[in-house]
Design an enzyme around this catalytic site. Structure first.
Site, PDB file in Angstrom:
ATOM      1  N   LYS A   1       0.842  -1.211   0.000  1.00 13.77           N
ATOM      2  CA  LYS A   1       0.000   0.000   0.000  1.00 13.77           C
ATOM      3  C   LYS A   1       0.873   1.257   0.000  1.00 13.77           C
ATOM      4  CE  LYS A   1      -2.488  -0.955   3.727  1.00 13.77           C
ATOM      5  NZ  LYS A   1      -1.942  -2.245   4.200  1.00 13.77           N
TER       6      LYS A   1
ATOM      7  N   ARG B   1     -10.162   0.324   8.806  1.00 12.86           N
ATOM      8  CA  ARG B   1      -9.675  -1.037   9.041  1.00 12.86           C
ATOM      9  C   ARG B   1     -10.732  -1.914   9.711  1.00 12.86           C
ATOM     10  NH1 ARG B   1      -3.850   0.317   9.310  1.00 12.86           N
ATOM     11  NH2 ARG B   1      -2.606  -1.583   9.331  1.00 12.86           N
TER      12      ARG B   1
ATOM     13  N   ARG C   1      11.299  -5.886   5.339  1.00 14.64           N
ATOM     14  CA  ARG C   1      11.147  -4.443   5.080  1.00 14.64           C
ATOM     15  C   ARG C   1      12.091  -3.629   5.967  1.00 14.64           C
ATOM     16  NH1 ARG C   1       5.227  -2.134   4.933  1.00 14.64           N
ATOM     17  NH2 ARG C   1       5.019  -3.093   6.982  1.00 14.64           N
TER      18      ARG C   1
ATOM     19  N   ARG D   1      10.875  -1.451  11.289  1.00 14.83           N
ATOM     20  CA  ARG D   1       9.768  -0.947  12.097  1.00 14.83           C
ATOM     21  C   ARG D   1       9.572  -1.857  13.298  1.00 14.83           C
ATOM     22  NH1 ARG D   1       4.517   0.211   8.388  1.00 14.83           N
ATOM     23  NH2 ARG D   1       3.542  -0.864  10.134  1.00 14.83           N
TER      24      ARG D   1
ATOM     25  N   ARG E   1      -0.524  -9.154  13.067  1.00 19.43           N
ATOM     26  CA  ARG E   1      -1.144  -8.119  12.230  1.00 19.43           C
ATOM     27  C   ARG E   1      -1.913  -8.757  11.066  1.00 19.43           C
ATOM     28  NH1 ARG E   1       3.859  -4.964  10.705  1.00 19.43           N
ATOM     29  NH2 ARG E   1       2.528  -3.600   9.481  1.00 19.43           N
TER      30      ARG E   1
HETATM   31  P1  AMP Z   1       0.145   0.604   9.165  1.00 22.33           P
HETATM   32  O1  AMP Z   1       1.283   1.528   9.013  1.00 22.33           O
HETATM   33  O2  AMP Z   1      -1.042   0.996   8.332  1.00 22.33           O
HETATM   34  O3  AMP Z   1       0.530  -0.847   8.955  1.00 22.33           O
HETATM   35  O4  AMP Z   1      -0.368   0.721  10.688  1.00 22.33           O
HETATM   36  C1  AMP Z   1       0.477   0.369  11.765  1.00 22.33           C
HETATM   37  C2  AMP Z   1      -0.351   0.148  13.020  1.00 22.33           C
HETATM   38  O5  AMP Z   1      -1.048   1.349  13.373  1.00 22.33           O
HETATM   39  C3  AMP Z   1      -1.435  -0.916  12.920  1.00 22.33           C
HETATM   40  O6  AMP Z   1      -0.934  -2.224  13.120  1.00 22.33           O
HETATM   41  C4  AMP Z   1      -2.394  -0.465  14.035  1.00 22.33           C
HETATM   42  O7  AMP Z   1      -1.878  -0.799  15.306  1.00 22.33           O
HETATM   43  C5  AMP Z   1      -2.322   1.061  13.913  1.00 22.33           C
HETATM   44  N1  AMP Z   1      -3.349   1.558  12.960  1.00 22.33           N
HETATM   45  C6  AMP Z   1      -3.128   2.235  11.800  1.00 22.33           C
HETATM   46  N2  AMP Z   1      -4.277   2.534  11.186  1.00 22.33           N
HETATM   47  C7  AMP Z   1      -5.272   2.017  11.966  1.00 22.33           C
HETATM   48  C8  AMP Z   1      -6.694   1.955  11.857  1.00 22.33           C
HETATM   49  N3  AMP Z   1      -7.353   2.485  10.808  1.00 22.33           N
HETATM   50  N4  AMP Z   1      -7.383   1.348  12.859  1.00 22.33           N
HETATM   51  C9  AMP Z   1      -6.762   0.819  13.931  1.00 22.33           C
HETATM   52  N5  AMP Z   1      -5.424   0.812  14.071  1.00 22.33           N
HETATM   53  C10 AMP Z   1      -4.676   1.407  13.111  1.00 22.33           C
END
Ligand code: AMP
Length: 214
Positions: free
Chosen positions: A14, A89, A128, A161, A172
């Site tokens: 993404k 999400r 990554r 990360r 995740r």
């Molecule tokens: P990402 O960078 O999109 O993979 O997000 C990293 C982490 O941030 C996720 O594993 C969640 O813990 C939190 N997070 C990001 N976006 C959301 C969302 N829309 N709803 C809930 N948690 C989120």
């Protein structure tokens, strides 16, 4: 004018596709994950709250995320479209987003669902590496930097990360399958979702996205 969502599991690409899309369409990239990471870096209260969940690979509570996302969408630069990455999400978040947009007489143009197998996701996530300075993304096997551990773009240090380790990554993906995958059905009902194969190559995926968005 494009109002779109990039849906897809962690590691589906993404972020990579978002970088290309914002350049092509001139729309802001709204990543709730990036907003949380920025807050963690700056030691804010929001960052502290979010970090507890993020470190375990759990979702941050819906109301907190919805508030952050809608606050961001209210900014002027979103008037002519936006690209949401990592939000919504959950079905609850999707409903809140629909309500928010309906209140402004707007709706989503397209939901892009990037499809990648769980096995491939694990390889992508654990390999990554991201630049500590500029956030550019690399992969130890698929897209290594010219100098190991150093960013090609700015020379910054590459790090993993905190939530890209094997255990958290697995959680995740499980959380995605349980909480976020139902969104595919949710958007299927509104008829504006397209499924794109994210397994072939970043170039092919981008080509397919452009075909859909025009
Ligand atoms: P990402 O960078 O999109 O993979 O997000 C990293 C982490 O941030 C996720 O594993 C969640 O813990 C939190 N997070 C990001 N976006 C959301 C969302 N829309 N709803 C809930 N948690 C989120």
């Amino acid at each position: 004018m494009v109002r779109t969502i990039l849906l897809g599991p962690p590691g589906a690409g993404k972020g990579t596709q978002a970088e290309r899309m914002i350049e092509k369409y001139g729309i802001p990239h709204i990543s709730t994950g990036d907003i949380f990471r920025e807050n963690i870096k700056n030691g804010t209260e929001l960052g502290k709250k979010a970090q507890e969940y993020m470190n375990k690979g759990e979702l941050v509570p819906d109301d907190l995320v919805c508030e952050i996302a809608t606050d961001r969408l209210k900014k002027d630069d979103c008037k002519n479209g936006f690209l949401l990455d990592g939000f919504p999400r959950t079905v609850y978040q999707a409903q809140k987003l629909d309500e928010f947009l309906a209140g402004r007489g707007e709706k989503l143009d397209k939901v892009i669902d990037l499809e990648v197998s769980d096995e491939e996701l694990m390889k992508r996530i654990t390999g990554r590496r991201v630049c500590k300075e500029c956030g550019a993304t690399f992969h130890v096997v698929n897209f290594p930097p010219a100098v190991p551990g150093k960013c090609d773009k700015c020379g910054g240090i590459l790090i993993q990360r905190a939530d890209d380790n094997e255990e958290t990554a697995k959680n995740r993906i499980d959380v995605y399958n349980r909480e976020t995958k139902p969104l595919v059905d949710y958007y299927e009902k509104s008829g504006n979702i397209v499924h794109i194969d994210g397994m072939i190559s970043p170039d092919k995926t981008f080509e397919d996205i452009v075909k859909v968005l025009g």
